[in-house]
Design a protein around this motif. Structure first.
Motif, PDB file in Angstrom:
ATOM      1  N   VAL A  11       7.938  -2.420   2.454  1.00 24.76           N
ATOM      2  CA  VAL A  11       8.661  -1.150   2.490  1.00 24.76           C
ATOM      3  C   VAL A  11      10.076  -1.372   3.016  1.00 24.76           C
ATOM      4  N   VAL A  12      10.194  -2.150   4.095  1.00 24.43           N
ATOM      5  CA  VAL A  12      11.513  -2.437   4.663  1.00 24.43           C
ATOM      6  C   VAL A  12      12.393  -3.160   3.642  1.00 24.43           C
ATOM      7  N   ALA A  13      11.820  -4.158   2.961  1.00 20.14           N
ATOM      8  CA  ALA A  13      12.590  -4.902   1.965  1.00 20.14           C
ATOM      9  C   ALA A  13      13.022  -3.997   0.805  1.00 20.14           C
ATOM     10  N   SER A  14      12.148  -3.078   0.388  1.00 21.67           N
ATOM     11  CA  SER A  14      12.498  -2.134  -0.681  1.00 21.67           C
ATOM     12  C   SER A  14      13.669  -1.253  -0.266  1.00 21.67           C
ATOM     13  N   THR A  30       8.227   5.347  -3.775  1.00 26.84           N
ATOM     14  CA  THR A  30       7.611   4.382  -4.692  1.00 26.84           C
ATOM     15  C   THR A  30       6.910   3.267  -3.935  1.00 26.84           C
ATOM     16  N   SER A  31       7.549   2.760  -2.882  1.00 26.63           N
ATOM     17  CA  SER A  31       6.952   1.678  -2.105  1.00 26.63           C
ATOM     18  C   SER A  31       5.663   2.140  -1.428  1.00 26.63           C
ATOM     19  N   LEU A  32       5.681   3.319  -0.817  1.00 28.39           N
ATOM     20  CA  LEU A  32       4.467   3.841  -0.180  1.00 28.39           C
ATOM     21  C   LEU A  32       3.370   4.104  -1.208  1.00 28.39           C
ATOM     22  N   LEU A  50       4.891  -0.671  11.027  1.00 26.56           N
ATOM     23  CA  LEU A  50       4.925  -1.930  11.772  1.00 26.56           C
ATOM     24  C   LEU A  50       4.190  -1.805  13.106  1.00 26.56           C
ATOM     25  N   VAL A  51       4.419  -0.689  13.797  1.00 24.30           N
ATOM     26  CA  VAL A  51       3.776  -0.485  15.101  1.00 24.30           C
ATOM     27  C   VAL A  51       2.266  -0.395  14.950  1.00 24.30           C
ATOM     28  N   VAL A  52       1.801   0.403  13.986  1.00 26.66           N
ATOM     29  CA  VAL A  52       0.356   0.559  13.778  1.00 26.66           C
ATOM     30  C   VAL A  52      -0.259  -0.773  13.360  1.00 26.66           C
ATOM     31  N   GLY A  53       0.419  -1.490  12.465  1.00 22.86           N
ATOM     32  CA  GLY A  53      -0.105  -2.770  12.017  1.00 22.86           C
ATOM     33  C   GLY A  53      -0.171  -3.794  13.128  1.00 22.86           C
ATOM     34  N   ARG A  84       2.288  -6.624   6.482  1.00 22.37           N
ATOM     35  CA  ARG A  84       2.925  -7.114   5.251  1.00 22.37           C
ATOM     36  C   ARG A  84       3.387  -5.948   4.387  1.00 22.37           C
ATOM     37  N   ALA A  85       2.580  -4.900   4.333  1.00 26.36           N
ATOM     38  CA  ALA A  85       2.975  -3.711   3.581  1.00 26.36           C
ATOM     39  C   ALA A  85       4.244  -3.098   4.175  1.00 26.36           C
TER      40      ALA A  85
END
Length: 257
Positions: free
Chosen positions: A123-126, A177-179, A105-108, A118-119
């Motif tokens: 990841v957070v939602a997963s 898996t998310s990453l 989130l910080v980098v984005g 969004r990615a």
């Protein structure tokens, strides 16, 4: 562990492309027919009832190894193994998966990369879905840990015991898996899943979980990431929509009938 995942995030952030840009590049190279074929391949897999039953049956069958494997591992436990387990289990702890999601989130945000943001939210939602399902499973089954009771079949519903599923394994596989879905590199996928498997092994080594706890946790973690990423669907649910408001962020699942 955190440093390794941080490097992967940084590498991906440098070359991150928005989905629209990727689609345009694909269209320019291969044409409309190839795009249609790609869309068909990218359609989510609809989970059938028999697939869930097959997975559940496999875990039940593997549960016959719970006590024999527990006795074997504890009989061959060593100080070096304990040290390795102490490192391996960290992928399933909040200081790792929380740091990774936060770093994305910080980098984005600082780099003005909405695709990376969004990615990160996926990841957070997963992780949120995996954690919720894991907690619900623990509450429902009330299975004691192997270091608390010698009988793997001792289930005490709503008793407060927290062995099934393994929370560390669930979160490790959800993160891996998310990453992997976001990075799209086979060697990264293999590496992430290997590290997540190490987290599962650490819980067996530490006598905190049975084999079936770990397998269930891995399944819940993988399924959570695949559902959030839209690669799998069940009960006609689409991936969550992200609603941002001054008070925070909400993830809303939509059903299509």
């Amino acid at each position: 562990m955190t440093s390794l995942l941080g490097v992967l995030i940084a590498v991906r952030a440098v070359s991150w492309q928005a989905p629209d840009s990727q689609a345009q590049l694909y269209a320019g190279r291969f044409g409309e027919q190839a795009i249609r074929a790609q869309v068909a391949r990218d359609a989510p897999h609809v989970i059938r009832w028999w697939e869930g039953a097959a997975v559940l049956g496999g875990i039940v069958a593997m549960s016959t190894l719970d006590q024999p494997l527990q006795r074997y591992i504890q009989g061959h436990r060593s100080a070096s193994g304990d040290d390795l387990a102490g490192v391996a289990r960290r992928m399933g702890q909040v200081e790792v998966f929380g740091t990774v999601a936060g770093a994305m989130l910080v980098v984005g945000t600082s780099g003005h990369r909405p695709a990376l943001n969004r990615a990160a939210l996926r990841v957070v939602a997963s992780l949120a879905l995996a954690g919720t399902l894991s907690s619900a499973g623990k509450l429902l089954t009330g299975r004691p840990r192997p270091d608390q009771v010698g009988d793997a079949d001792d289930l005490k519903l709503f008793s407060g015991h927290e062995s099934l599923p393994s929370g560390h394994t669930t979160m490790a596989f959800a993160l891996a898996t998310s990453l992997a879905n976001e990075i799209h590199r086979p060697w990264v996928t293999v590496g992430l899943l290997t590290v997540a498997s190490g987290t599962g092994w650490s819980r067996l080594n530490d006598d905190k979980h049975w084999l079936s706890d770990v397998l269930t946790g891995a399944g819940v973690g993988i399924a959570s990431a695949q559902l959030v990423d839209g690669r799998w669907t069940v009960f006609h649910l689409h991936p969550p929509a992200v609603l941002a408001a001054p008070g925070g962020v909400a993830f809303v699942w939509r059903a299509a009938f």
